[in-house]
Design an enzyme around this catalytic site. Sequence first.
Site, PDB file in Angstrom:
ATOM      1  N   CYS A  25      -0.642   0.971  -6.419  1.00 57.90           N
ATOM      2  CA  CYS A  25      -1.067   0.606  -5.046  1.00 57.90           C
ATOM      3  C   CYS A  25      -1.839   1.061  -4.254  1.00 57.90           C
ATOM      4  O   CYS A  25      -2.266   0.231  -3.327  1.00 57.90           O
ATOM      5  CB  CYS A  25       0.591   0.497  -4.433  1.00 57.90           C
ATOM      6  SG  CYS A  25       1.743  -0.181  -5.573  1.00 57.90           S
TER       7      CYS A  25
ATOM      8  N   HIS B 235      -0.397  -1.031   3.235  1.00 62.15           N
ATOM      9  CA  HIS B 235       0.076  -1.535   2.174  1.00 62.15           C
ATOM     10  C   HIS B 235       1.408  -2.374   2.009  1.00 62.15           C
ATOM     11  O   HIS B 235       2.367  -1.885   2.839  1.00 62.15           O
ATOM     12  CB  HIS B 235       0.290  -0.347   0.836  1.00 62.15           C
ATOM     13  CG  HIS B 235       0.781  -0.891  -0.329  1.00 62.15           C
ATOM     14  ND1 HIS B 235       0.697  -1.985  -0.866  1.00 62.15           N
ATOM     15  CD2 HIS B 235       1.975  -0.214  -0.998  1.00 62.15           C
ATOM     16  CE1 HIS B 235       1.656  -2.157  -2.087  1.00 62.15           C
ATOM     17  NE2 HIS B 235       2.414  -1.190  -2.139  1.00 62.15           N
TER      18      HIS B 235
ATOM     19  N   ASN C 284       5.018  -7.617  -2.623  1.00 65.80           N
ATOM     20  CA  ASN C 284       4.162  -6.682  -2.771  1.00 65.80           C
ATOM     21  C   ASN C 284       3.248  -6.965  -4.035  1.00 65.80           C
ATOM     22  O   ASN C 284       3.716  -6.945  -5.196  1.00 65.80           O
ATOM     23  CB  ASN C 284       5.255  -5.330  -3.299  1.00 65.80           C
ATOM     24  CG  ASN C 284       4.521  -3.951  -3.617  1.00 65.80           C
ATOM     25  OD1 ASN C 284       3.188  -4.053  -3.782  1.00 65.80           O
ATOM     26  ND2 ASN C 284       5.289  -2.954  -3.520  1.00 65.80           N
TER      27      ASN C 284
END
Length: 312
Positions: free
Chosen positions: A112, A237, A267
């Site tokens: 990520c 994020h 996500n």
Amino acid sequence: MSIGIIGTGHYLPTNVVTNHDLEKIVDTNDEWIRTRTGIHERRLATDDIDTSDMAYEASVEALKEADVPAADIDLILVATVTPDTAFPSIACLIQERLGAVNAAAMDVGAACAGFMYGVITANQFVAAGAYKKVLVVGAEKLSKITDWTDRSTCVLFGDGAGAAVIGEVSEGKGILSFELGANGAGGKELYLNKEDHIVMNGREVFKFAVRQMPESTIHVVEKVGLSREDVDYLVPHQANIRIMEAARERLGISEDKMAKSIERFGNNSSASIPMALSEAVKEGKIKDNDLIVLVGFGGGLTWGAVALRWGS
């Protein structure tokens, strides 16, 4: 030389999957997902769309916004944990489709935090004088590595791609400071198992992220002699709304100064920051001369942050 982001783009599949849709396939419910993650729905790519397809579409948009022909790109960096195949890289696949015949190409693996690693790597290449323009992409088809019987993880993820063109900008604009980090000892908390499914120790990852995201944000701002009060917009994020809110509250900035796409997209791993950035730019939420912080964390464990003065 000042180096910054001169164009952004993003792509989302059209297939919307709501929390109510997930209630039909796994033991969960809309209220549980919303209160614990902030996610209401996510986009999932159909079988005929792979990671490279989404990366290509986001790249086309970023190049157009930057007004940079594909042939002028010197390097393509694609952050992903879901390549179409082990090789060739996504970067090579989109190099051909874009017609970026003069570009070197490679994928970046930092989960990520991958887009942050890509942007900072691009910055170093341009600062060294090796390249003038670099295309950085975060692209993921997480639906193909999600265990759809695991209610603790399958509710979290979505598919998509975001891209940015890195190049020279006006003096005083662009990337002011950065931070990269890793803790390999935490790799066991978030990984891909032998069945090619995401496995996550949610409690430990949450504790790590709630500490690391605000710390990295403050670090990159203080490195350039500024304070948290100087931050105009935060692009974190999009992992979990509670983690994002912890970073925002520690900075002391209002809700309208933080990108928040998690409600609609979930996500998206390495794609989440460039997608949220591109959307904020196009909606006029980021203005010329704003102090922006991009910050992410991911499996590895890895993290990265950039403070930049917006504008070309």
